[in-house]
Write an enzyme that holds these catalytic residues in place. Structure first.
Site, PDB file in Angstrom:
ATOM      1  N   THR A 192      -7.008  10.491  -0.519  1.00 29.79           N
ATOM      2  CA  THR A 192      -7.166  11.306  -1.646  1.00 29.79           C
ATOM      3  C   THR A 192      -6.254  10.622  -2.606  1.00 29.79           C
ATOM      4  OG1 THR A 192      -6.584  12.655  -0.706  1.00 29.79           O
ATOM      5  CG2 THR A 192      -8.650  13.104  -0.742  1.00 29.79           C
ATOM      6  N   LYS A 246       4.040  -7.379   3.945  1.00 25.44           N
ATOM      7  CA  LYS A 246       3.868  -5.734   3.968  1.00 25.44           C
ATOM      8  C   LYS A 246       3.637  -4.871   4.841  1.00 25.44           C
ATOM      9  CE  LYS A 246       0.154  -3.943   3.649  1.00 25.44           C
ATOM     10  NZ  LYS A 246      -0.467  -2.174   4.921  1.00 25.44           N
ATOM     11  N   THR A 261       1.001  -1.220  -0.272  1.00 30.51           N
ATOM     12  CA  THR A 261       0.346  -0.056   0.095  1.00 30.51           C
ATOM     13  C   THR A 261       0.561   1.200   0.372  1.00 30.51           C
ATOM     14  OG1 THR A 261      -0.432  -0.232   2.668  1.00 30.51           O
ATOM     15  CG2 THR A 261      -2.215  -1.143   1.136  1.00 30.51           C
ATOM     16  N   ASN A 294      -0.442  10.546   5.945  1.00 31.76           N
ATOM     17  CA  ASN A 294      -1.391  10.013   6.342  1.00 31.76           C
ATOM     18  C   ASN A 294      -2.763  11.476   6.138  1.00 31.76           C
ATOM     19  OD1 ASN A 294      -1.293   7.199   8.005  1.00 31.76           O
ATOM     20  ND2 ASN A 294       0.510   8.614   8.027  1.00 31.76           N
ATOM     21  N   GLU A 330       6.229   4.512   7.676  1.00 27.04           N
ATOM     22  CA  GLU A 330       5.597   6.122   7.006  1.00 27.04           C
ATOM     23  C   GLU A 330       6.438   6.673   6.772  1.00 27.04           C
ATOM     24  OE1 GLU A 330       0.925   4.458   5.371  1.00 27.04           O
ATOM     25  OE2 GLU A 330       2.107   5.905   6.924  1.00 27.04           O
ATOM     26  N   THR A 381      -0.221  -6.543  13.131  1.00 24.56           N
ATOM     27  CA  THR A 381      -0.413  -5.464  12.463  1.00 24.56           C
ATOM     28  C   THR A 381       0.288  -5.106  11.304  1.00 24.56           C
ATOM     29  OG1 THR A 381       1.822  -4.614  13.665  1.00 24.56           O
ATOM     30  CG2 THR A 381      -0.618  -4.355  14.799  1.00 24.56           C
TER      31      THR A 381
END
Length: 412
Positions: free
Chosen positions: A412, A183, A157, A407, A281, A194
């Site tokens: 979007t 992932k 992702t 995040n 991230e 998680t």
């Protein structure tokens, strides 16, 4: 968990390294970028022993419930996974997850109940199940021993890189292979499981021992990873064992053969855990906290996770700030039986190692040296509690401006 004499060989091909496994990944249209696969399949040429552990979030994705039902007999032959949509909090979620299983089972000519299903992506959006059904034939036709890379790419992702690892070990004179893909980049917090991780092996082992090994190793690896303190809704770790290595069936948890297998599984999951932490991230640094000298394992684990989860520690590491007080603070608010007066903290990287706290108090150190140590992209935090022999390791990453940006824009 590793013994000094444990030997293994790193091998290629991830989930296709073990005998009997094929994989594929295709773009079915769930993701806008047509150059990125978003549907993966892992298939065994024979029925496997299977084990799994799941997220502890009270809100679970529909695929979790379906997979739990399918693995009640501890057997599976295929895994189908989509990215781009979590199939969570949907009115037709379980129906769609079952449809995924039914569709691919028909393509492979296997039982629907022998399919593991997983999804990852945005929560609360209807799953375009027709896109998956229409791609099932291509997904099956693309299966190959070289399909690991496409499958590894299809489950991503916000990840910036594929995560795969495989090794071989010798058990009772037979070569046993263990490989996995995973992932995970955000919504990563140590509360199993998680992220998504799929492991294949050709070891011959009883299902109960496979489950026991997976749970034990997960506690030492994925449950010791934190990126942002958010436990996801969908994620799981699944292991399929084909038995094609033809080693004598492992039936005893006290046997040397079992100990070899569990160590091999540990190395694979440890390496995948590190890759997830490193790819957090927006992350710019991998953080590893090693706690030693604890009275018991539980205390060591609690403290390691407390340090690695602290937003203040993570921010300091991003800013290359040797603010050891934040580490002491995170140690202090963790639960467990220890005395802060005995604690020593060191910070290290390939640039060197320096003690920043001794006996719970300030110690003079070279600030310039510490700043140089913290410039590296892999930082080690060593905590010695000075009260026992127990130890634990946790992995995480720094907290950067990009984490917020990723995040804030995720939907979007």
């Amino acid at each position: 968990m590793l013994t000094k004499e444990f030997n293994y060989k790193v091998v290629p091909n991830g989930v296709c390294a073990a005998e009997g496994f094929l994989a594929s990944g295709v773009h079915c249209g769930l993701r806008k970028n047509k150059n990125k696969p978003d549907l993966a399949l892992i298939y065994s040429e024979n029925l496997c022993q299977a084990a799994a552990v799941y997220t502890q979030n009270k809100v679970k994705g529909a695929p979790i419930y379906v997979t739990q039902k399918h693995l009640k007999n501890h057997q599976a032959q295929a895994i189908i996974v989509n990215s781009g949509n979590a199939n969570t909090c949907n009115a037709n979620g379980e129906k769609d997850a079952k449809t995924m299983c039914q569709t691919i089972a028909a393509q492979l000519d296997i039982e629907e109940s022998d399919v593991v299903v997983a999804s990852t992506g945005i929560i609360g959006q209807p799953l375009p199940i027709d896109l998956i059904s229409e791609a099932a034939s291509e997904l099956k036709n693309q299966l190959s021993r070289e399909g690991n890379d496409q499958a590894a790419a299809a489950i991503l992702t916000t990840d910036t890189c594929q995560k795969e690892y495989a090794l071989s070990i010798e058990i009772a004179g037979k070569t046993v292979r263990i490989g996995g893909i995973s992932k995970g980049s955000g919504m990563i917090h140590p509360n199993m499981a998680t992220m998504l991780c799929f492991v294949t092996t050709d070891v011959a082992i009883e299902a109960a021992l496979l489950q026991e090994a997976l749970r034990a190793v997960t506690d030492e690896t994925f449950n010791m990873v934190s990126v942002d303190g958010d436990t996801s809704t969908n994620d799981m770790v699944t292991v399929l064992a084909s038995g094609l290595a033809e080693n004598p069936l492992i039936t005893d948890s006290q046997s040397a053969e079992y100990q070899l297998f569990i160590q091999g599984l540990y190395v694979v999951l440890r390496e995948l855990s590190r890759k997830i932490a490193q790819d957090g991230e927006g992350a710019s640094k991998l953080l590893e906290c090693q706690v030693t000298g604890a009275k018991d394992k539980a205390t060591a684990r609690l403290i390691a996770k407390s340090v690695i989860t602290s937003s203040l520690v993570k921010s300091a590491m991003f800013g290359q700030d040797p603010n050891w007080g934040r580490i002491l603070c995170a140690i202090g608010y963790s639960e467990g039986d220890f005395s802060i007066e005995n604690v020593q903290v060191d910070l290290a990287s390939v640039k060197g190692r320096a003690t920043v706290c001794l006996n719970g108090s300030h110690i003079a150190f070279d600030v310039a040296q510490l700043e140089e140590i913290l410039t590296e992209d892999e930082i080690f935090i060593y905590v010695d509690l000075g009260q026992g022999q127990a130890k634990a390791t946790a992995w995480g990453c720094d907290l950067t401006y990009d984490y917020v940006k990723i995040n804030a824009d995720y939907h979007t």
